[in-house]
Write a protein that holds these residues in place. Structure first.
Motif, PDB file in Angstrom:
ATOM      1  N   SER A  16       1.028  -1.057   0.432  1.00  0.00           N
ATOM      2  CA  SER A  16       0.253  -0.619   0.084  1.00  0.00           C
ATOM      3  C   SER A  16       0.949   1.582  -0.278  1.00  0.00           C
ATOM      4  CB  SER A  16      -1.036  -0.120   1.414  1.00  0.00           C
ATOM      5  OG  SER A  16      -1.844  -1.083   1.331  1.00  0.00           O
ATOM      6  N   LEU A  17       1.743   1.125   0.726  1.00  0.00           N
ATOM      7  CA  LEU A  17       2.872   2.355   0.967  1.00  0.00           C
ATOM      8  C   LEU A  17       3.546   3.068  -0.270  1.00  0.00           C
ATOM      9  CD1 LEU A  17       4.544   1.826   4.273  1.00  0.00           C
ATOM     10  CD2 LEU A  17       2.781   3.458   3.140  1.00  0.00           C
ATOM     11  N   PHE A  18       3.888   1.902  -1.797  1.00  0.00           N
ATOM     12  CA  PHE A  18       4.931   1.936  -2.907  1.00  0.00           C
ATOM     13  C   PHE A  18       4.097   2.334  -3.385  1.00  0.00           C
ATOM     14  CE2 PHE A  18       8.464  -0.571  -0.982  1.00  0.00           C
ATOM     15  CZ  PHE A  18       9.242   0.805  -0.408  1.00  0.00           C
ATOM     16  N   THR A  19       1.838   1.051  -3.649  1.00  0.00           N
ATOM     17  CA  THR A  19       1.585   1.899  -5.069  1.00  0.00           C
ATOM     18  C   THR A  19       0.928   3.543  -4.313  1.00  0.00           C
ATOM     19  OG1 THR A  19       1.053  -0.226  -4.198  1.00  0.00           O
ATOM     20  CG2 THR A  19      -0.846   1.472  -5.728  1.00  0.00           C
ATOM     21  N   PHE A  20       1.005   4.013  -3.001  1.00  0.00           N
ATOM     22  CA  PHE A  20       1.705   5.853  -2.891  1.00  0.00           C
ATOM     23  C   PHE A  20       1.666   6.554  -3.224  1.00  0.00           C
ATOM     24  CE2 PHE A  20       1.987   9.699  -0.492  1.00  0.00           C
ATOM     25  CZ  PHE A  20       0.188  10.025  -0.278  1.00  0.00           C
ATOM     26  N   LEU A  21       3.508   5.878  -3.382  1.00  0.00           N
ATOM     27  CA  LEU A  21       4.358   6.804  -3.738  1.00  0.00           C
ATOM     28  C   LEU A  21       4.829   6.068  -5.448  1.00  0.00           C
ATOM     29  CD1 LEU A  21       6.980   5.069  -1.527  1.00  0.00           C
ATOM     30  CD2 LEU A  21       5.726   7.500  -1.193  1.00  0.00           C
ATOM     31  N   CYS A  22       3.938   5.723  -6.299  1.00  0.00           N
ATOM     32  CA  CYS A  22       3.929   4.988  -7.234  1.00  0.00           C
ATOM     33  C   CYS A  22       2.850   6.565  -7.696  1.00  0.00           C
ATOM     34  CB  CYS A  22       2.607   4.318  -7.720  1.00  0.00           C
ATOM     35  SG  CYS A  22       3.575   2.103  -7.839  1.00  0.00           S
ATOM     36  N   GLY A  23       2.228   7.634  -7.138  1.00  0.00           N
ATOM     37  CA  GLY A  23       1.255   8.171  -7.839  1.00  0.00           C
ATOM     38  C   GLY A  23       2.361   9.667  -7.740  1.00  0.00           C
ATOM     39  N   PHE A  32      -4.728   7.955  -9.318  1.00  0.00           N
ATOM     40  CA  PHE A  32      -5.701   7.022  -8.988  1.00  0.00           C
ATOM     41  C   PHE A  32      -4.374   6.095  -8.418  1.00  0.00           C
ATOM     42  CE2 PHE A  32      -6.554   2.851 -10.812  1.00  0.00           C
ATOM     43  CZ  PHE A  32      -8.184   2.997 -10.868  1.00  0.00           C
ATOM     44  N   PHE A  33      -3.317   6.210  -8.688  1.00  0.00           N
ATOM     45  CA  PHE A  33      -2.527   5.207  -8.235  1.00  0.00           C
ATOM     46  C   PHE A  33      -2.507   5.437  -6.075  1.00  0.00           C
ATOM     47  CE2 PHE A  33       0.684   4.590 -10.938  1.00  0.00           C
ATOM     48  CZ  PHE A  33      -0.487   3.537 -11.315  1.00  0.00           C
ATOM     49  N   VAL A  34      -2.915   6.883  -6.241  1.00  0.00           N
ATOM     50  CA  VAL A  34      -2.879   7.364  -4.862  1.00  0.00           C
ATOM     51  C   VAL A  34      -4.042   6.183  -4.033  1.00  0.00           C
ATOM     52  CG1 VAL A  34      -3.583   9.232  -3.235  1.00  0.00           C
ATOM     53  CG2 VAL A  34      -1.842   9.377  -5.124  1.00  0.00           C
ATOM     54  N   ILE A  35      -5.385   6.962  -4.503  1.00  0.00           N
ATOM     55  CA  ILE A  35      -6.623   6.438  -4.048  1.00  0.00           C
ATOM     56  C   ILE A  35      -6.692   4.744  -4.309  1.00  0.00           C
ATOM     57  CG2 ILE A  35      -9.035   6.050  -5.354  1.00  0.00           C
ATOM     58  CD1 ILE A  35      -8.818   8.425  -6.558  1.00  0.00           C
ATOM     59  N   ALA A  36      -5.814   3.974  -5.204  1.00  0.00           N
ATOM     60  CA  ALA A  36      -5.453   2.709  -5.206  1.00  0.00           C
ATOM     61  C   ALA A  36      -4.539   2.281  -4.076  1.00  0.00           C
ATOM     62  CB  ALA A  36      -5.140   1.769  -6.510  1.00  0.00           C
ATOM     63  N   ALA A  37      -3.941   3.636  -3.074  1.00  0.00           N
ATOM     64  CA  ALA A  37      -3.363   2.165  -1.988  1.00  0.00           C
ATOM     65  C   ALA A  37      -4.165   2.761  -0.576  1.00  0.00           C
ATOM     66  CB  ALA A  37      -2.453   3.746  -1.412  1.00  0.00           C
ATOM     67  N   ALA A  48       8.950  -2.779  -6.094  1.00  0.00           N
ATOM     68  CA  ALA A  48       8.605  -2.665  -4.407  1.00  0.00           C
ATOM     69  C   ALA A  48       7.302  -3.153  -4.137  1.00  0.00           C
ATOM     70  CB  ALA A  48       9.033  -0.674  -4.099  1.00  0.00           C
ATOM     71  N   ALA A  49       5.804  -2.624  -4.794  1.00  0.00           N
ATOM     72  CA  ALA A  49       5.156  -2.483  -4.131  1.00  0.00           C
ATOM     73  C   ALA A  49       4.500  -4.210  -4.399  1.00  0.00           C
ATOM     74  CB  ALA A  49       3.940  -1.987  -4.974  1.00  0.00           C
ATOM     75  N   GLY A  50       5.720  -4.449  -5.758  1.00  0.00           N
ATOM     76  CA  GLY A  50       5.470  -5.734  -6.208  1.00  0.00           C
ATOM     77  C   GLY A  50       5.841  -7.000  -4.401  1.00  0.00           C
ATOM     78  N   LEU A  51       6.801  -6.137  -4.341  1.00  0.00           N
ATOM     79  CA  LEU A  51       7.618  -7.202  -3.448  1.00  0.00           C
ATOM     80  C   LEU A  51       6.284  -7.464  -2.105  1.00  0.00           C
ATOM     81  CD1 LEU A  51      10.708  -5.878  -2.580  1.00  0.00           C
ATOM     82  CD2 LEU A  51      10.502  -7.724  -3.633  1.00  0.00           C
ATOM     83  N   GLY A  52       5.617  -6.849  -1.766  1.00  0.00           N
ATOM     84  CA  GLY A  52       4.451  -6.740  -0.927  1.00  0.00           C
ATOM     85  C   GLY A  52       3.754  -7.637  -1.203  1.00  0.00           C
TER      86      GLY A  52
END
Length: 482
Positions: A105-112, A189-194, A126-130
Motif C-alpha cells: 500500500s505504501l509503495f502504491t501510494f509512492l507510485c503517484g 489513481f495510484f494514490v486512491i489504489a493505496a 517494490a510494491a510487487g514485493l509486498g
C-alpha cells in the motif's frame, strides 16, 4: 515439557476439533477477512493495467516500455513470494499478511509521486514485493481453518473477491481519468489504489492465527486458546452443542521434507511441484493478458479510453461467477476435473478471440477467457496448499506461484505487447491458447486429486515410505482413535 507422542496427539486433537465445526457466521467471518486481502491487493495490481493508456500518452512509452512496466511489477511479486512463504511457515500466517498489506500500500501510494518512468519501474517492483507476501497466504489460511468438504468452495468465494477488486479498478478509472488531465490522472489513481492500507487493522483484530500452525510449531497453549475461542463462538452461533470430533491421524514419522526450499524439488514432492508449476503457468498467462492488456487492446482498435475501461470492467466481472462456479465444481467433482474443464474452455475462447472480427465477438470471447481462465484459480490455488505438509505449506505454495508467475506474468507479460506489435492479435492469442492446452495436458497426466481428504491425510501421503497410500492413512486414522 511434552513428548513427541503427546505433541502428535495434541495436533491430531486440534485438527479433529476444527474438522468437525459446521459452517456458521464464524466460518464466514474468517473467509471474508482472508478474501478481503485479495480484494485490496487487486485494486493495487489493477491500478497499473487501468493506468497504462494514460502512462503511454504522458510518458511516451514504447511497447517494450509497457511490457517492462507490467513485468517489473510481476517480477517484484515473484521475488517477494519465496521469502514471504518461508517467513509465514516460520513466524505465522497473520503476521506476514499484515506486513505485506502495509508494504504494498505504501509503495502504491509512492507510485503517484514518482517523477518519471524509471522511478515508476522501481516503485512498482517494490510494491510487487509486498504483493508477493499476500498471494499464498489466504488459501493456506483457509485450508487450515475450513473443513475438508468446503475448502475449495470457500476459496472460490475468496478468489471472487480478487476479481471484484479487478472489476472495481477500471470503474474507478472511469471516474478518475475522464475528469483529470492525463498528466495527473494516473497519479491520483495510484494514490486512491493505496487506500486499502487501513485493511491491515481489520486483519489484526478479526483474523486469528491458524491453530494447526500453532500446534505444529510447539505453541500448544496458543493453539488451544484459539481453538477453544472459535469453538465457543460456533457454539453460540449454533445455539447448541458441537458435533463430536472424528478421528484424524497425524503422521508420527518425520516427513521427508524440511523448511529448505530445495526439498520442494526432491522426492517425494518433485513431481507434484513441477506439475503444479506447469498447470499454474497457463492460468497466470491468461490472467495477466486479460487483466493488464485488455484496455490497451481495445484502445488499439480505435475505441476511446473511457469506453475501453467499461469493456474491461465487463470482462473482469465475468471472472466473479466463474470463480464461484469453479469452487463448486472442484468441491463436487474434484480439483483436476475443475481445472481441465475451465482451462480447456478458456483455451478455446483464446482461439476464437484470436479470430474474432467484430466488437461483439471480441467481448464475448474475452469474457469466456475471463470466466473460465481466470475462473480456474480456486481449484488450482487450493491444490497448492493441499500438496504440502504444514511446515512447507506457504513455502510450497509460494514456490509454485513464483515459477508460474515468472513464466506467465513476467516473461508472458513482457512478450505480449511486443508480439501484438510484431505479429498481431491472431498469432498472440493462439500462443496463449497453446499454453492453456499444455496446462490441461499436464493436469490430466501428472497431478494428484486432493478432493475430500483432510490436510493430515494428504500430509501422510508425503511420508518417507512410498507405500504410504490412502489404505495406510485409513489404518493410521483407526489406530489414532484407539
Amino acid at each position: 515439557m511434552t513428548t513427541i507422542t503427546e505433541r502428535v496427539a495434541f495436533q491430531a486433537n486440534i485438527a479433529a476439533r476444527l474438522e468437525r465445526l459446521p459452517v456458521t457466521i464464524v466460518t464466514w467471518r474468517i473467509v471474508i477477512v482472508a478474501g478481503l486481502a485479495w480484494f485490496t491487493e487487486a485494486l493495487s495490481i489493477g491500478s497499473l493495467g487501468v493506468s497504462l493508456p494514460a502512462l503511454r500518452e504522458t510518458l511516451h512509452l514504447s511497447p517494450g516500455n509497457v511490457g517492462a512496466l507490467v513485468a517489473c511489477q510481476t517480477f517484484g511479486i515473484v521475488i517477494g513470494l519465496i521469502p514471504a512463504g518461508n517467513l509465514s511457515d516460520r513466524y505465522g500466517r497473520k503476521r506476514i499478511l499484515i506486513g505485506g498489506i502495509i508494504w504494498y500500500s505504501l509503495f502504491t501510494f509512492l507510485c503517484g509521486l514518482v517523477p518519471g518512468y524509471e522511478t515508476l519501474l522501481l516503485a512498482r517492483f517494490a510494491a510487487g514485493l509486498g504483493m508477493g507476501a499476500i498471494f499464498p497466504l489466504p488459501y493456506a489460511i483457509i485450508s487450515e481453518f475450513v473443513r475438508k468438504t468446503h475448502r475449495t468452495m470457500f476459496n472460490g468465494f475468496m478468489d471472487a473477491c480478487l476479481s471484484v477488486g479487478y472489476f472495481i479498478a477500471p470503474l474507478l478509472g472511469f471516474l478518475v481519468f475522464p475528469n483529470f488531465a492525463p498528466t495527473v490522472s494516473w497519479r491520483i489513481f495510484f494514490v486512491i489504489a493505496a487506500s486499502p492500507i487501513v485493511y491491515a487493522a481489520i486483519v489484526y483484530w478479526l483474523l486469528p492465527e491458524s491453530p494447526r500452525w500453532l500446534a505444529r510449531n510447539g505453541r500448544l497453549v496458543d493453539a488451544e486458546n484459539v481453538t477453544a475461542r472459535i469453538e465457543d463462538q460456533v457454539r453460540r452461533a449454533l445455539g447448541g452443542p458441537l458435533p463430536e470430533p472424528s478421528a484424524i491421524a497425524v503422521n508420527t514419522k518425520p516427513v521427508n521434507v524440511s523448511t529448505q526450499f530445495s526439498k520442494l524439488f526432491a522426492a517425494p514432492l518433485l513431481r507434484r511441484t513441477i506439475a503444479r508449476c506447469i498447470s499454474a503457468t497457463g492460468v497466470f498467462f491468461m490472467f495477466y493478458v486479460v487483466m493488464s492488456y485488455m484496455p490497451t487492446i481495445f484502445v488499439a482498435h480505435g475505441f476511446k479510453f473511457a469506453t475501453s475501461l467499461i469493456f474491461t470492467a465487463i470482462i473482469t466481472a465475468a471472472a466473479i461467477p466463474g470463480k464461484l462456479a469453479n469452487g463448486w465444481v472442484a468441491e463436487r467433482w474434484g480439483r483436476r476435473p475443475a481445472y481441465v474443464i475451465f482451462m480447456g474452455v478458456a483455451g478455446v475462447g483464446a482461439v476464437f478471440f484470436a479470430l474474432a472480427g467484430s466488437l461483439g465477438g471480441s467481448l464475448l470471447f474475452a469474457c469466456v477467457m475471463s470466466f473460465f481462465g481466470t475462473g480456474a484459480f480456486p481449484a488450482l490455488k487450493m491444490s497448492f496448499a493441499e500438496q504440502y505438509p504444514i511446515e512447507l505449506r506457504a513455502t510450497g505454495s509460494a514456490a509454485i506461484e513464483t515459477v508460474s508467475r515468472f513464466f506467465g506474468g513476467v516473461v508472458g507479460a513482457y512478450a505480449l505487447p511486443v508480439l501484438l506489435h510484431l505479429e498481431g492479435q491472431a498469432v498472440s492469442f493462439l500462443i496463449i491458447a497453446a499454453v492453456a492446452f499444455v496446462g490441461v495436458f499436464t493436469e490430466i497426466t501428472s497431478t494428484i486429486e486432493t478432493k475430500g481428504k483432510t490436510l493430515e491425510e494428504l500430509e501422510a501421503m508425503t511420508s518417507t515410505s512410498p507405500s504410504n497410500d490412502m489404505k495406510t492413512v485409513e489404518r493410521q486414522r483407526k489406530d489414532a482413535w484407539n
